[in-house]
Design a protein around this motif. Structure first.
Motif, PDB file in Angstrom:
ATOM      1  N   GLY A  31      -3.090  -1.144 -81.471  1.00  0.00           N
ATOM      2  CA  GLY A  31      -2.775  -0.940 -82.876  1.00  0.00           C
ATOM      3  C   GLY A  31      -1.400  -0.381 -83.154  1.00  0.00           C
ATOM      4  O   GLY A  31      -1.067  -0.118 -84.305  1.00  0.00           O
ATOM      5  N   GLU A  32      -0.568  -0.227 -82.143  1.00  0.00           N
ATOM      6  CA  GLU A  32       0.749   0.334 -82.439  1.00  0.00           C
ATOM      7  C   GLU A  32       1.799  -0.771 -82.634  1.00  0.00           C
ATOM      8  O   GLU A  32       1.625  -1.904 -82.225  1.00  0.00           O
ATOM      9  CB  GLU A  32       1.205   1.318 -81.358  1.00  0.00           C
ATOM     10  N   PHE A  33       2.871  -0.377 -83.300  1.00  0.00           N
ATOM     11  CA  PHE A  33       4.019  -1.260 -83.460  1.00  0.00           C
ATOM     12  C   PHE A  33       4.995  -0.867 -82.365  1.00  0.00           C
ATOM     13  O   PHE A  33       5.601   0.192 -82.405  1.00  0.00           O
ATOM     14  CB  PHE A  33       4.652  -1.075 -84.841  1.00  0.00           C
ATOM     15  N   PHE A  34       5.082  -1.725 -81.363  1.00  0.00           N
ATOM     16  CA  PHE A  34       5.840  -1.410 -80.157  1.00  0.00           C
ATOM     17  C   PHE A  34       7.076  -2.288 -80.107  1.00  0.00           C
ATOM     18  O   PHE A  34       7.009  -3.465 -80.431  1.00  0.00           O
ATOM     19  CB  PHE A  34       4.956  -1.685 -78.940  1.00  0.00           C
ATOM     20  N   SER A  35       8.217  -1.728 -79.732  1.00  0.00           N
ATOM     21  CA  SER A  35       9.430  -2.540 -79.630  1.00  0.00           C
ATOM     22  C   SER A  35       9.999  -2.507 -78.233  1.00  0.00           C
ATOM     23  O   SER A  35       9.929  -1.489 -77.549  1.00  0.00           O
ATOM     24  CB  SER A  35      10.499  -2.050 -80.611  1.00  0.00           C
TER      25      SER A  35
END
Ligand code: ATP
Ligand code: MG
Lengths: 362, 277
Positions: A31-35
């Motif tokens: 569920g995370e926004f990972f870059s």
């Protein structure tokens, strides 16, 4: 803390003699926004393609949602990709593009149409289904690519520089929308970008990559405030470096002798990279240095300096100042508040700083 | 100013040259319909009057019909086989790297520059040595050999212009490799396939030397026409036949171009096909 949806264990990828990934390890949370952030050629795309199943790692393991991915082809992985070129099928309409993957699943025609329409609505393209896909603008093509991937309800959405082909205004608008969309659907997003600003503003966490390795995996704030190496520090934003020597390492705090700035004691948390050795360097951000314009302004620590250059940007003024005994000028950014003076090259300046704003680096 | 006049006169020179060239190229072709309708057995000016009896003669000639059917059979079969082989080769050469790829591709393209008479003689030798009978199938074998390089050239261009990420996107969306080939690759290279079929068919249809060497009891149309040339009285009907074939080729090429343009319009990409027509 959320469970990892992806675990990378010493993932290595070689193309002949070229080492594209040199043993990458790390966890990406559900569920995370990972870059994935890094300069060109550092292996971002390769890592993304290994996760998607387009490349097989030479060694190491990728565990996705608890399952080892070795030998699992791309079409059997719970991931979907938004390609840099968008890869919209030119011979299909918008709706056919979005419904492409659903057609393979055993879903009734009516439900398929409904899900396609929902996905299009999600990216603000409701009613565009019948359009020919080649008659779309760049921003619309990107939305179609997003809808086409999201309609599959993947566990992880992979985005390879999806915004780099858009113009600045549209890019900023899409950054906001992508973030909103990610929160709405709750799917793990992995975004590849070489734009540090984009990564900082959008991500929950960022992996900074150099030369096929993850240099630091952290939150945007930690990356900016407590970079673990000079390389990370100068890749994200601007950082002034000064030579320093460790005098005493007291566990909770470190006693340093910094060039020009003198003796300073900083908390151990300001040494995230744990450089060993007496000779180190310290980093300080341009906005952490303040030029004290009037006698009434004070700071925890002060130092006399000479203005070498001043660049006026309207909202901000960027100064290059020289500290006594240091050849390389330091950069200072000052907000142009009402009544604040603008200095010129050659002026003397009193520069204020605080021990908290110092990071100890290798 | 002087420069302009210079280009002008040069332009005129080129125009005259181009006109002469086209005249030289197409005048003999234009003679075909003229003599096909000329009411005389002798192929010479002045013309003697209008007739359609040469076409009537064609209508009656049984062996002609047979050789026409043979030619169609050979043409369709070899163009389909050559195109299938071409699809495999073009796909492999544009998508995969494998050892010996360059020499192998060069070898496959060799018939493009080999004189047909050498191919014909070599093939008949082998076929006789193997103890095979000459038939339409041996002609097809020869035609596939000379058509395949053309098919590969056309299809390689079509496959090379296909964005690889389109196929990856399809896999990514859960489609199998086979499904991806059928739903994405094939529709996008279809103009190239149509071009290849048309070119191969045209090559096979008017190929004479190899057909002459490898043909058995059943002859193809060019071999039949060659046989007719020994009888001066049949010459006008050969012209009539030529006229019909000319019309048929024009029709085929127009159709091919129509389909290519239509698909280019549909996909919004000009020249996806890498087609020759
Ligand atoms: N198919 C390939 N064959 C050979 N080398 C490759 C291949 N793909 C990538 N590489 C090499 O691997 C390294 C990493 O490439 P990658 O595409 O992952 O970089 P990137 O971080 O995505 O860069 P960019 O920001 O330019 O897209 C590069 O040195 C590249 O040349
Ligand atoms: Mg890349």
């Amino acid at each position: 803390m959320a469970a990892p949806i992806i675990t990378l264990e010493k993932v290595e990828k070689r193309f002949g003699d070229v080492v594209a990934l040199g043993g990458v390890s790390g966890e990406i949370r559900a569920g995370e926004f990972f870059s994935l952030l890094g300069p060109s050629g550092c292996g971002k795309t390769t890592l993304l393609r290994c996760i998607a199943g387009f490349e097989d790692p030479t060694s190491g393991a990728i565990i996705l949602d608890g399952k080892h991915m070795e030998g699992v082809p791309a079409n059997h992985r719970p991931t979907n990709m938004v390609f840099q070129s968008y890869a919209i099928f030119p011979h299909l309409s918008v709706a056919e593009n979005v419904g492409y993957g659903l057609k393979k699943q055993r879903i009734s025609r009516a439900e398929r149409a409904q899900r396609v329409e929902e996905a299009l609505a999600m990216v603000d393209l409701a009613g565009y289904g019948h359009r020919a896909s080649h008659a779309l603008s760049g921003g619309q093509r990107q939305r179609v690519a997003l809808a086409r991937a999201l309609v599959m309800r993947p566990k992880v959405l992979l985005l390879d520089e999806p915004l780099s082909a858009l113009d600045k205004k549209l890019r900023e608008q899409m950054q906001v929308e992508l973030r909103r969309l990610q929160r709405a659907v709750g799917i793990t997003f992995i975004l590849v970008t070489h734009d540090q600003e984009e990564a900082l503003t959008m991500s929950d966490r960022i992996a900074v990559m150099f030369g096929g390795q993850i240099a630091q995996l952290d939150t945007p704030q930690n990356l900016y405030r407590r970079p673990m190496s000079r390389q990370v520090a100068s890749f994200i934003g601007f950082m002034n470096f000064l030579d320093a020597e460790i005098r005493a390492d007291g566990g909770h705090s470190i006693d340093l002798d910094v060039a020009a700035l003198g003796r300073v004691e900083v908390p151990s948390s300001q040494r995230p990279g744990k450089p060993n050795g007496r000779k180190v360097s310290v980093g300080i951000r341009p906005e952490m240095l303040t030029i004290l314009m009037t006698d009434s302004e004070t700071a925890e620590r002060e130092i006399e300096a000479e203005v070498v250059d001043a660049a006026y940007y309207g909202d901000m003024t960027y100064y290059d100042v020289r500290f006594p005994g240091v050849a390389e000028p330091a950069q200072i950014s000052m907000r142009n508040t009402a009544g604040r003076r603008i200095l010129e090259a050659g002026d003397r300046a009193r520069v204020g700083w605080s021990s908290e704003s110092i990071v100890v680096l290798d | 100013m002087s420069g302009e006049t210079g280009t002008h006169s040069k332009g005129t020179g080129l125009r005259v040259y181009a006109f002469a060239y086209l005249l030289f190229l197409y005048a003999p072709v234009a003679l075909l319909p003229i003599f096909a309708f000329n009411d005389s057995q002798i192929i010479a000016f002045p013309l003697s009057g209008f007739t359609d009896r040469w076409f009537g003669e064609l209508w009656e000639a049984e062996p002609l019909h047979e050789s026409l059917m043979n030619s169609l059979f050979v043409g369709i079969t070899s163009s389909v086989l050559a195109t299938l082989l071409g699809i495999c080769a073009a796909r492999a050469s544009t998508r995969y790297e494998f050892p010996g790829k360059k020499p192998m591709m060069g070898f496959v393209m060799l018939p493009l520059v080999l004189p047909e008479i050498i191919v014909g003689v070599a093939m008949i030798n082998i076929i006789v040595q193997l103890g095979m009978d000459l038939s339409l199938w041996t002609v097809i074998l020869g035609h596939v050999l000379i058509c395949t390089p053309f098919a590969i050239a056309i299809l390689s261009a079509a496959f090379a212009s296909l964005d690889r990420s389109l196929e990856e996107a399809s896999l990514d969306l859960g489609e199998t490799r086979m499904g991806t080939f059928l739903r994405v690759t094939l529709p996008l290279v279809m103009p190239g396939i149509v071009s290849s079929l048309l070119i191969c068919f045209t090559i096979s249809l008017d190929e004479f030397i190899i057909a002459f060497f490898l043909t058995g009891a059943d002859t193809t149309l060019p071999v039949y026409i060659w046989g007719q040339l020994r009888f001066p009285g049949r010459l006008p009907s050969v012209f009539a036949l030529g006229t019909l074939m000319l019309l048929a080729s024009l029709l085929l090429l127009t159709l091919g171009e129509y389909f290519r343009r239509r698909s280019a319009r549909k996909t919004g990409i000009e020249h996806t096909a890498g087609g020759l027509v």
